[in-house]
Design an enzyme around this catalytic site. Structure first.
Site, PDB file in Angstrom:
ATOM      1  N   CYS A  78       6.926   1.434   5.695  1.00  0.00           N
ATOM      2  CA  CYS A  78       5.915   1.438   6.771  1.00  0.00           C
ATOM      3  C   CYS A  78       5.894   2.759   7.521  1.00  0.00           C
ATOM      4  CB  CYS A  78       6.180   0.290   7.744  1.00  0.00           C
ATOM      5  SG  CYS A  78       5.805  -1.345   7.077  1.00  0.00           S
ATOM      6  N   THR A 111       0.864  -1.184   0.000  1.00  0.00           N
ATOM      7  CA  THR A 111       0.000   0.000   0.000  1.00  0.00           C
ATOM      8  C   THR A 111       0.903   1.237   0.000  1.00  0.00           C
ATOM      9  OG1 THR A 111      -0.201  -0.342   2.398  1.00  0.00           O
ATOM     10  CG2 THR A 111      -2.072  -0.987   1.047  1.00  0.00           C
ATOM     11  N   THR A 140      -1.458  -2.687   5.243  1.00  0.00           N
ATOM     12  CA  THR A 140      -1.714  -1.538   6.103  1.00  0.00           C
ATOM     13  C   THR A 140      -2.535  -0.491   5.360  1.00  0.00           C
ATOM     14  OG1 THR A 140       0.389  -1.921   7.224  1.00  0.00           O
ATOM     15  CG2 THR A 140      -0.639   0.229   7.533  1.00  0.00           C
ATOM     16  N   ARG A 142      13.612   0.422  -0.523  1.00  0.00           N
ATOM     17  CA  ARG A 142      12.422   1.228  -0.787  1.00  0.00           C
ATOM     18  C   ARG A 142      12.352   2.433   0.146  1.00  0.00           C
ATOM     19  NH1 ARG A 142       7.616  -2.982  -0.493  1.00  0.00           N
ATOM     20  NH2 ARG A 142       9.004  -3.854   1.087  1.00  0.00           N
TER      21      ARG A 142
END
Length: 422
Positions: free
Chosen positions: A258, A83, A118, A329
């Protein structure tokens, strides 16, 4: 639910370790649309370095496919797709949309769909479920059921694997919750924690990472103030930590998929209900500014030492978003490299954890594989990989020219060799 046959959709940093755990107890398959990833995993390889050696040994035992027709044999679907954010820092729900549409083709009467990705509170019920209902022609809690159990994977952590981290479980009704909870209890040795609805589970996940973002942001701001006052940040934190209730967070770079992303998911939803978050976004802005702050201090120190900036040679230790992973990332170290390159600095990096298959082309030419017979005008110690512990103080000194600058972001190197610590 009898005869639980489980398909894991998405074989990334969440889905692949999950599939390995599930396959020990259930008939299961791992599905991914990336043909290269599927081919690699089926050959027993893990070039992304997601798994440890023990987990890698189990790859030949897994069912893995990129043929969506295989999903027709399964009645439980666990969606673990990423996401991310779009260019405007808004949630990019396209992977979730595609996964929901895919599942809608193969769910049957009594099927269960569990989301682990998430998201913001309400996304599962307001975005994902309507897609499944539309394309399947089925109705939630009548024809199929839904659950949400947020992933809690901690990449690079060998002690806290999936089975050792308590799992939050929720469902679209009591029946769904009981099934979801039973599935995870089978292999989560740490146990589960049931919540009364999906929104609570979604909210609990985003605030886990937002809390860390806020605390690191606070310490980054403290570090900036300390630097301007000429105070050692590490000594300040060590002193403050002598009080029993002090939270021992440290300043640093906040990247990855995250902590630096989840705050934007919650603020997106907050704005929809006409609330503009202040503290959450302030921490985000501050943490995003840290690469510029670090480069500014580094260049200032070089100038004070009389080191010519243009064509200077700088070595960076570590380019991943955190220690002991291969994942780059949203790595803030990449931003540091870009900022230095704009100043005509010749940047090299050393990172034995990075996978060549994941390394962007523009970074491959900057990669150093051997630390011998090279001298640099400066070193930035950015990521504290455990593999770096073998590098001795004499080796570090041998890498430096007579006039040089060493910036230790991690506060790990011996003080005798360091010019700046974050």
């Amino acid at each position: 639910m009898k005869n639980a046959n489980i398909a894991v959709i998405g074989l990334g940093y969440v889905g692949l370790p999950l599939l390995i755990e599930i396959s020990e107890y259930y008939n299961s398959v791992g599905f991914d649309i990336n043909n290269h990833v599927v081919k690699e995993l089926k050959s027993g390889k893990d070039n992304r370095n997601i798994l440890d050696n023990e987990e890698k040994s189990k790859l030949p035992l897994l069912k893995i496919s990129n043929d969506q027709k295989v999903l027709s044999k399964y009645n439980i679907f666990i969606i673990t797709v990423p996401t991310p954010l779009d260019e405007y820092q808004n949630p990019d729900l396209e992977p979730l949309k595609k996964a929901s549409m895919l599942v809608s083709k193969y769910i049957k009467k009594g099927s269960l769909v569990i989301f682990e990705s998430t998201v913001y509170p309400g996304c599962t019920e307001d975005f994902c479920i309507p897609i499944i209902e539309k394309y399947s022609g089925m109705k939630l809690n009548k024809d199929f059921y839904c659950g949400y159990s947020p992933e809690r994977v901690n990449p690079g952590d060998k002690k806290r694997k999936i089975a050792h981290i308590k799992k939050i479980t929720s469902g679209s009704n009591v029946y769904a919750l009981n099934i979801v909870d039973k599935i995870y209890k089978k292999f989560i040795t740490a146990g589960t924690h049931q919540v009364k609805n999906i929104k609570v589970a979604e909210m609990s996940k985003v605030i886990e990472n937002i809390q860390r973002d806020l605390n690191i942001g606070l310490m980054n701001e403290v570090s900036i103030i300390c630097h301007k006052l000429g105070i050692d940040t590490e000594e300040v934190i060590t002193a403050a930590s002598t009080k029993w209730n002090f939270l021992n967070f440290k300043p640093g770079l906040v990247g990855g998929h995250c902590i630096s992303i989840d705050p934007y998911y919650l603020t997106h939803k907050a704005k929809q209900i006409n609330y503009h978050p202040e503290l959450i976004l302030a921490a985000r802005r501050l943490n995003d500014l840290m690469p510029k702050f670090i480069v500014s201090e580094f260049i200032e120190k070089m100038n004070k030492k009389g080191i010519k900036i243009k064509d200077s040679e700088i070595l960076i230790f570590g380019v991943t978003f955190k220690e002991n992973v291969s994942d780059m990332r949203n790595s803030k170290v990449i931003e540091i490299i870009q900022l230095l390159s704009k100043l005509d600095v010749k940047v090299k990096f050393y990172d034995p954890n990075v996978s060549l298959t994941l390394l962007p082309k523009q970074l491959k030419k900057m990669r150093v594989t051997c630390l011998k017979n090279q001298k640099f005008d400066g070193i930035i110690y950015a990521v504290n990989h455990s593999k770096f512990s073998d590098i001795s103080l004499p080796q570090i000194k041998h890498l430096l020219k007579f006039k040089s600058v060493v910036y230790d972001i991690q506060s790990t190197l011996p003080r005798s060799v360091v010019d700046i610590r974050l």
